[in-house]
Design a protein around this motif. Structure first.
Motif, PDB file in Angstrom:
ATOM      1  N   SER A 192     -16.468   1.419 -77.353  1.00 27.34           N
ATOM      2  CA  SER A 192     -16.257   1.002 -75.902  1.00 27.34           C
ATOM      3  C   SER A 192     -17.099  -0.282 -75.667  1.00 27.34           C
ATOM      4  N   ASP A 193     -16.342  -1.020 -74.532  1.00 28.53           N
ATOM      5  CA  ASP A 193     -17.319  -2.179 -73.954  1.00 28.53           C
ATOM      6  C   ASP A 193     -17.924  -2.016 -72.626  1.00 28.53           C
ATOM      7  N   ARG A 194     -17.663  -0.649 -72.230  1.00 31.85           N
ATOM      8  CA  ARG A 194     -18.008  -0.277 -70.929  1.00 31.85           C
ATOM      9  C   ARG A 194     -19.357  -0.342 -70.604  1.00 31.85           C
ATOM     10  N   PHE A 195     -20.189   0.139 -71.485  1.00 27.54           N
ATOM     11  CA  PHE A 195     -21.900  -0.017 -71.288  1.00 27.54           C
ATOM     12  C   PHE A 195     -22.087  -1.211 -70.975  1.00 27.54           C
ATOM     13  N   GLU A 196     -21.749  -1.880 -72.222  1.00 29.60           N
ATOM     14  CA  GLU A 196     -22.194  -3.603 -72.186  1.00 29.60           C
ATOM     15  C   GLU A 196     -21.696  -4.083 -70.971  1.00 29.60           C
ATOM     16  N   LYS A 197     -20.545  -4.241 -70.837  1.00 28.14           N
ATOM     17  CA  LYS A 197     -20.064  -4.750 -69.303  1.00 28.14           C
ATOM     18  C   LYS A 197     -20.755  -4.321 -68.213  1.00 28.14           C
ATOM     19  N   ASN A 198     -20.968  -3.204 -68.064  1.00 18.63           N
ATOM     20  CA  ASN A 198     -21.630  -2.641 -66.781  1.00 18.63           C
ATOM     21  C   ASN A 198     -23.197  -3.172 -66.903  1.00 18.63           C
ATOM     22  N   LEU A 199     -23.699  -3.187 -68.159  1.00 15.66           N
ATOM     23  CA  LEU A 199     -25.144  -3.938 -67.971  1.00 15.66           C
ATOM     24  C   LEU A 199     -24.779  -5.269 -67.560  1.00 15.66           C
ATOM     25  N   ALA A 200     -24.070  -6.109 -67.982  1.00 18.65           N
ATOM     26  CA  ALA A 200     -23.835  -7.419 -67.742  1.00 18.65           C
ATOM     27  C   ALA A 200     -23.501  -7.679 -66.356  1.00 18.65           C
ATOM     28  N   ALA A 201     -22.851  -6.824 -65.743  1.00 13.73           N
ATOM     29  CA  ALA A 201     -22.430  -6.865 -64.341  1.00 13.73           C
ATOM     30  C   ALA A 201     -23.886  -6.771 -63.447  1.00 13.73           C
ATOM     31  N   THR A 202     -25.043  -6.427 -63.853  1.00 17.82           N
ATOM     32  CA  THR A 202     -26.185  -6.291 -62.958  1.00 17.82           C
ATOM     33  C   THR A 202     -26.859  -7.649 -63.049  1.00 17.82           C
ATOM     34  N   GLY A 203     -26.336  -8.350 -64.051  1.00 19.44           N
ATOM     35  CA  GLY A 203     -27.098  -9.935 -64.183  1.00 19.44           C
ATOM     36  C   GLY A 203     -27.834  -9.751 -65.336  1.00 19.44           C
ATOM     37  N   LEU A 204     -28.296  -8.684 -65.811  1.00 17.00           N
ATOM     38  CA  LEU A 204     -29.243  -8.701 -66.818  1.00 17.00           C
ATOM     39  C   LEU A 204     -28.572  -8.424 -68.244  1.00 17.00           C
ATOM     40  N   GLY A 205     -29.244  -8.992 -69.299  1.00 17.12           N
ATOM     41  CA  GLY A 205     -28.859  -8.938 -70.680  1.00 17.12           C
ATOM     42  C   GLY A 205     -29.824  -7.989 -71.392  1.00 17.12           C
ATOM     43  N   VAL A 206     -29.315  -7.991 -72.679  1.00 13.25           N
ATOM     44  CA  VAL A 206     -30.212  -7.004 -73.548  1.00 13.25           C
ATOM     45  C   VAL A 206     -31.694  -7.651 -73.798  1.00 13.25           C
ATOM     46  N   GLY A 207     -31.840  -8.815 -73.691  1.00 15.04           N
ATOM     47  CA  GLY A 207     -33.159  -9.492 -73.942  1.00 15.04           C
ATOM     48  C   GLY A 207     -33.850  -9.305 -72.503  1.00 15.04           C
ATOM     49  N   ASP A 208     -33.591  -8.830 -71.563  1.00 15.32           N
ATOM     50  CA  ASP A 208     -34.318  -8.688 -70.474  1.00 15.32           C
ATOM     51  C   ASP A 208     -35.003  -7.452 -70.115  1.00 15.32           C
ATOM     52  N   ILE A 209     -34.511  -6.340 -70.938  1.00 16.05           N
ATOM     53  CA  ILE A 209     -35.152  -5.017 -70.883  1.00 16.05           C
ATOM     54  C   ILE A 209     -36.519  -5.174 -71.267  1.00 16.05           C
ATOM     55  N   ASP A 210     -37.694  -4.764 -70.606  1.00 16.84           N
ATOM     56  CA  ASP A 210     -38.969  -4.553 -70.823  1.00 16.84           C
ATOM     57  C   ASP A 210     -39.311  -3.174 -71.504  1.00 16.84           C
ATOM     58  N   PHE A 211     -38.647  -2.087 -70.836  1.00 16.96           N
ATOM     59  CA  PHE A 211     -39.046  -0.847 -71.393  1.00 16.96           C
ATOM     60  C   PHE A 211     -37.851   0.113 -71.391  1.00 16.96           C
ATOM     61  N   VAL A 212     -37.626   0.562 -72.560  1.00 13.51           N
ATOM     62  CA  VAL A 212     -36.450   1.928 -72.536  1.00 13.51           C
ATOM     63  C   VAL A 212     -37.345   3.276 -72.571  1.00 13.51           C
ATOM     64  N   MET A 213     -36.836   3.999 -71.545  1.00 13.89           N
ATOM     65  CA  MET A 213     -37.410   5.325 -71.528  1.00 13.89           C
ATOM     66  C   MET A 213     -36.394   6.381 -71.823  1.00 13.89           C
ATOM     67  N   CYS A 214     -36.726   6.974 -72.648  1.00 17.10           N
ATOM     68  CA  CYS A 214     -35.852   8.150 -73.252  1.00 17.10           C
ATOM     69  C   CYS A 214     -36.254   9.712 -72.686  1.00 17.10           C
ATOM     70  N   THR A 215     -35.673  10.180 -71.659  1.00 21.28           N
ATOM     71  CA  THR A 215     -36.049  11.428 -71.017  1.00 21.28           C
ATOM     72  C   THR A 215     -36.392  12.628 -72.061  1.00 21.28           C
ATOM     73  N   HIS A 216     -35.231  12.425 -73.138  1.00 16.24           N
ATOM     74  CA  HIS A 216     -35.427  13.368 -74.178  1.00 16.24           C
ATOM     75  C   HIS A 216     -34.729  12.653 -74.987  1.00 16.24           C
ATOM     76  N   LEU A 217     -34.555  13.212 -76.474  1.00 13.52           N
ATOM     77  CA  LEU A 217     -33.939  12.814 -77.410  1.00 13.52           C
ATOM     78  C   LEU A 217     -32.866  13.410 -78.081  1.00 13.52           C
ATOM     79  N   HIS A 218     -31.838  13.692 -76.817  1.00  8.75           N
ATOM     80  CA  HIS A 218     -30.223  14.234 -77.337  1.00  8.75           C
ATOM     81  C   HIS A 218     -29.663  12.922 -77.294  1.00  8.75           C
ATOM     82  N   THR A 219     -28.351  13.372 -78.212  1.00  8.78           N
ATOM     83  CA  THR A 219     -27.518  12.390 -78.741  1.00  8.78           C
ATOM     84  C   THR A 219     -27.040  11.320 -77.349  1.00  8.78           C
ATOM     85  N   ASP A 220     -26.789  11.965 -76.303  1.00  9.73           N
ATOM     86  CA  ASP A 220     -26.362  10.835 -75.060  1.00  9.73           C
ATOM     87  C   ASP A 220     -27.299  10.463 -74.283  1.00  9.73           C
ATOM     88  N   HIS A 221     -28.498  10.479 -75.037  1.00  7.34           N
ATOM     89  CA  HIS A 221     -29.582   9.702 -74.000  1.00  7.34           C
ATOM     90  C   HIS A 221     -30.465   8.588 -75.101  1.00  7.34           C
TER      91      HIS A 221
END
Ligand SMILES: [Zn+2]
Length: 290
Positions: A94-123
């Motif tokens: 699916s390209d939905r996540f990547e398109k919606n991230l791009a729509a914020t004006g930021l790319g994958v290289g702009d993320i400083d921290f990824v926080m996982c509230t927990h380690l289940h498959t959909d997070h």
């Protein structure tokens, strides 16, 4: 589509990967009775439960832009990942996540921290992407923030039976191997604008993320709640809880602390708009979307 929420000098975007009916509500909440479902049907349907009694859920990340950092909280399901027990998440393309991230004006290289509230498959899914047959960090500059006991627990589960937890193999351990993980206590403070709040129960060391300053703040709840039904009835566990009793206590504590305040609650899985405030309802709480 992305939704933008302004809170003081912060901006929060929802980055939706999927939204729709996913699980039978009576299976999802094992202690929910048919009688209590009927009692609540009028307000649950059609927004939170569809006509076939499937729970309406959103799968999404929250992107928080502070004056200092761009922080992505939770990373959905991801692409090309084998999930044999979950057909609707298996080998997604699916390209939905990547398109919606791009729509914020930021790319994958702009993320400083990824926080996982927990380690289940959909997070954890977009933690990594496939690159020439190898799983590599999707966000090349990011530090990935994992709670220490959460990471220990899933690392051990993977060692004991890798086939049972494929998401740990492809979306968590490659981050550790690439030295991108910041392993912290679930009460960790990143700075005066971003603090983790321990909300254990759904998983062993689940955390929520509080962002902003008093009067202009939000709590990103992860999976400490899945449906507004658990606001009215905090003791309802969901089917994959680590400890449902503890999860109920976490709900009473967190909602007791933030109900009837201005703090915006950003839930992982409530259907759009997913955000709102908790208010007192009888001896528990109710959710008011905003
Ligand atoms: Zn979840």
């Amino acid at each position: 589509m992305t939704t933008q929420i302004k809170l003081g000098n912060l901006t929060i975007h929802r980055i939706v990967e999927q939204e729709g009916p996913f699980f039978d509500v009576l299976k999802f909440f094992p202690t929910l009775t048919k009688e209590l479902l009927e009692e609540n049907r009028a307000w649950l349907q059609p927004r939170f439960v569809d006509p076939a009694d499937q729970l309406m859920l959103c799968i999404q990340s929250y992107l928080v832009r502070t004056p200092h950092h761009n922080i992505l909280v939770d990373t959905c399901v991801g692409n090309h990942k084998p999930r044999p027990t979950r057909p609707f998440w298996n080998m997604m393309k699916s390209d939905r996540f990547e398109k919606n991230l791009a729509a914020t004006g930021l790319g994958v290289g702009d993320i400083d921290f990824v926080m996982c509230t927990h380690l289940h498959t959909d997070h954890v899914g977009w933690n990594t992407r496939l690159d020439n047959g190898r799983w590599v960090p999707t966000f090349p500059k990011a530090r990935y923030v994992f709670a220490d006991r959460e990471l220990d627990y899933w690392t051990k589960r993977q060692k004991d039976d890798a086939a049972a937890v494929p998401w740990v193999t492809d979306s968590v351990l490659p981050i550790v191997a690439a030295n991108r993980a910041d392993v912290v206590k679930s009460a960790h403070a990143l700075n005066d604008l971003v603090t983790l709040i321990p909300t254990p129960g759904h998983s062993i060391d689940h955390y929520s993320v509080q962002v902003g300053k008093p009067g202009a703040d939000a709590v990103i709840t992860g999976d400490m709640i899945h449906s507004p039904l658990q606001a009215r009835y905090p003791e309802f566990g969901m089917m994959s809880d680590y400890d449902s009793k503890q999860a109920g206590q976490s709900r009473r504590e967190l909602f007791g602390r933030f109900c009837d305040t201005s703090t915006l609650m950003c839930t992982a899985h409530f259907p759009s708009p997913s955000t709102g405030r908790f208010v007192r309802w009888k001896d528990a709480f109710d959710f008011k979307p905003t």
